[in-house]
Motif scaffolding. Structure first.
Motif, PDB file in Angstrom:
ATOM      1  N   VAL A 188      28.059  39.550  58.826  1.00 20.74           N
ATOM      2  CA  VAL A 188      27.656  38.736  57.685  1.00 20.74           C
ATOM      3  C   VAL A 188      26.507  37.834  58.125  1.00 20.74           C
ATOM      4  O   VAL A 188      26.161  37.783  59.306  1.00 20.74           O
ATOM      5  N   SER A 189      25.937  37.139  57.179  1.00 18.53           N
ATOM      6  CA  SER A 189      24.833  36.240  57.496  1.00 18.53           C
ATOM      7  C   SER A 189      24.889  35.038  56.565  1.00 18.53           C
ATOM      8  O   SER A 189      25.160  35.192  55.367  1.00 18.53           O
ATOM      9  N   ASN A 190      24.681  33.869  57.116  1.00 13.70           N
ATOM     10  CA  ASN A 190      24.668  32.618  56.355  1.00 13.70           C
ATOM     11  C   ASN A 190      26.022  32.296  55.727  1.00 13.70           C
ATOM     12  O   ASN A 190      26.092  31.585  54.728  1.00 13.70           O
ATOM     13  N   PHE A 191      27.100  32.819  56.293  1.00 16.96           N
ATOM     14  CA  PHE A 191      28.442  32.536  55.793  1.00 16.96           C
ATOM     15  C   PHE A 191      28.955  31.226  56.386  1.00 16.96           C
ATOM     16  O   PHE A 191      28.734  30.934  57.561  1.00 16.96           O
ATOM     17  N   SER A 192      29.675  30.458  55.574  1.00 15.38           N
ATOM     18  CA  SER A 192      30.312  29.230  56.042  1.00 15.38           C
ATOM     19  C   SER A 192      31.542  29.596  56.868  1.00 15.38           C
ATOM     20  O   SER A 192      31.947  30.767  56.945  1.00 15.38           O
ATOM     21  N   ALA A 193      32.168  28.589  57.459  1.00 17.40           N
ATOM     22  CA  ALA A 193      33.385  28.823  58.240  1.00 17.40           C
ATOM     23  C   ALA A 193      34.469  29.450  57.375  1.00 17.40           C
ATOM     24  O   ALA A 193      35.122  30.423  57.777  1.00 17.40           O
ATOM     25  N   ALA A 194      34.669  28.913  56.172  1.00 14.87           N
ATOM     26  CA  ALA A 194      35.696  29.449  55.281  1.00 14.87           C
ATOM     27  C   ALA A 194      35.367  30.877  54.857  1.00 14.87           C
ATOM     28  O   ALA A 194      36.262  31.742  54.771  1.00 14.87           O
TER      29      ALA A 194
ATOM     30  N   ILE B 136      25.561  24.315  62.921  1.00 15.32           N
ATOM     31  CA  ILE B 136      26.768  25.140  63.016  1.00 15.32           C
ATOM     32  C   ILE B 136      27.776  24.564  64.002  1.00 15.32           C
ATOM     33  O   ILE B 136      28.944  24.953  63.994  1.00 15.32           O
ATOM     34  N   GLU B 137      27.330  23.630  64.824  1.00 11.38           N
ATOM     35  CA  GLU B 137      28.260  22.971  65.758  1.00 11.38           C
ATOM     36  C   GLU B 137      29.062  21.879  65.060  1.00 11.38           C
ATOM     37  O   GLU B 137      30.069  21.416  65.587  1.00 11.38           O
ATOM     38  N   ARG B 138      28.592  21.482  63.860  1.00  9.36           N
ATOM     39  CA  ARG B 138      29.255  20.397  63.141  1.00  9.36           C
ATOM     40  C   ARG B 138      30.002  20.861  61.893  1.00  9.36           C
ATOM     41  O   ARG B 138      30.885  20.155  61.406  1.00  9.36           O
ATOM     42  N   ASN B 139      29.638  22.025  61.365  1.00 15.33           N
ATOM     43  CA  ASN B 139      30.218  22.446  60.084  1.00 15.33           C
ATOM     44  C   ASN B 139      31.348  23.466  60.227  1.00 15.33           C
ATOM     45  O   ASN B 139      31.796  24.037  59.226  1.00 15.33           O
ATOM     46  N   GLY B 140      31.781  23.716  61.440  1.00 10.49           N
ATOM     47  CA  GLY B 140      32.919  24.595  61.654  1.00 10.49           C
ATOM     48  C   GLY B 140      32.569  26.042  61.929  1.00 10.49           C
ATOM     49  O   GLY B 140      33.440  26.830  62.328  1.00 10.49           O
TER      50      GLY B 140
END
Length: 325
Positions: free
Chosen positions: A156-162, A192-196
């Motif tokens: 995937v690409s640009n996916f959030s942690a959830a 990405i180190e802060r948003n999970g």
């Protein structure tokens, strides 16, 4: 200096060099996305690809949206002209989801195959989390391609942690690991180190593929050495590469330049090497190249060996510069 060995992508059997070549620049100036870069002549693309392979990089990342297939075709043509065997190179591409449902993955796949022929698609990725379909529906279509032997890995690409967790869970139902999440990541962009996202990648065994790892050229030091370069920037790049960002990043660039002199390298090579060794073997990076010199620099980053103390110093300075924004 020892080169970086091949690494496993996520929990798959796919083995890639720590650096790949991002092929956005091969879009031939076509389309809203592809028009971000100037057109590169056919010979120029071929020389960039050849230099990349000669330098020890074994994979290329492209996408449907890059020049509406233009990047894929240019890459495949260059590889064919160079007579590169299909089993000696790995191709990653991406499906563009905006305004589409999951069925479009299978419907557009033959076009991806045609554009990249005779080279198979090894890693197929969802480019953005913007589909009209649910993540499980998209993963179901990806799983079908995998089960038919048409692709070897799903990313995937640009996916959030959830969103990563949702994709991972859905694929697990088919016995397929989520290989990677391609996200913006560099020594000057550490969100990405802060948003999970990074923690989730660690937890689930998903590789991070960093795009824009040189921060649109800021980490090369070129703009710090010659501020006049800012005046010739075009389009959206002017909004990302600003005089303020050049000034706030100067302490980091100065240190990268110091290490570059020590290792007979460049600031960009030190930055790339530091990024792909920051978290063990978790992070890959896909710098682009618009000419042979940049391709040589990219590949050269594989053949540097920073000490732990030097990596720590770069890490601390990077965090300080990002914090000061």
């Amino acid at each position: 200096m020892d080169g970086l060995k091949l690494r496993s992508v996520g929990r798959t059997d796919l083995q890639l060099s720590a650096l790949g070549l991002g092929c956005w620049q091969f879009s031939n100036g076509r389309g809203l996305i592809g028009g971000y870069w100037s057109s590169i002549a056919e010979r120029g693309v071929r020389e960039i690809v050849e230099t990349t392979l000669d330098g020890g990089i074994n994979w290329f990342d492209t996408a449907e949206i890059y020049g509406r297939g233009g990047s894929e075709r240019a890459l495949a043509h260059a590889l064919s002209t160079l007579d590169v065997a299909s089993d000696n190179v790995v191709i990653a591409t991406k499906w563009w989801p905006l305004g589409r449902r999951a069925a479009s993955i299978a419907q557009t796949f033959p076009e991806r195959v045609s554009c990249l022929s005779p080279y198979p698609i090894t890693l197929h990725q969802i480019h953005q989390p913007f589909s009209l379909a649910s993540i499980p529906s998209q993963m179901k279509e990806m799983a079908r391609l995998h089960e038919q032997g048409l692709i070897r890995a799903v990313g995937v690409s640009n996916f959030s942690a959830a969103q990563m967790r949702a994709a991972h869970k859905a694929l697990a139902g088919y016995g397929i690991p989520l290989a990677s999440n391609q996200v913006k990541y560099s020594l000057l962009d550490r969100r990405i180190e802060r948003n999970g996202v990074l923690d989730t990648a660690h937890d689930l065994g998903i590789s991070i593929i960093a795009y824009s790892p040189l921060e649109q050229g800021i980490l090369t030091g070129a703009f710090h050495r010659d501020a006049e370069r800012l005046k010739v920037l075009r389009g959206a790049r002017k909004l990302q590469v600003t005089a303020k960002r050049i000034e706030t990043s100067r302490p980091l660039i100065d240190r990268l330049e110091t290490f570059a002199k020590k290792y007979e390298a460049t600031a960009s090579q030190i930055a790339l090497h530091a990024l792909v060794t920051l978290h063990g073997e978790l992070v890959f990076a896909i710098p682009g190249a618009s000419n042979v010199r940049q391709a040589q620099e990219n590949a050269g980053a594989l053949h540097i060996s920073l000490t732990e103390e030097e990596r720590s110093e770069i890490q601390e300075l990077s965090l300080r510069v990002v914090a000061n924004g």
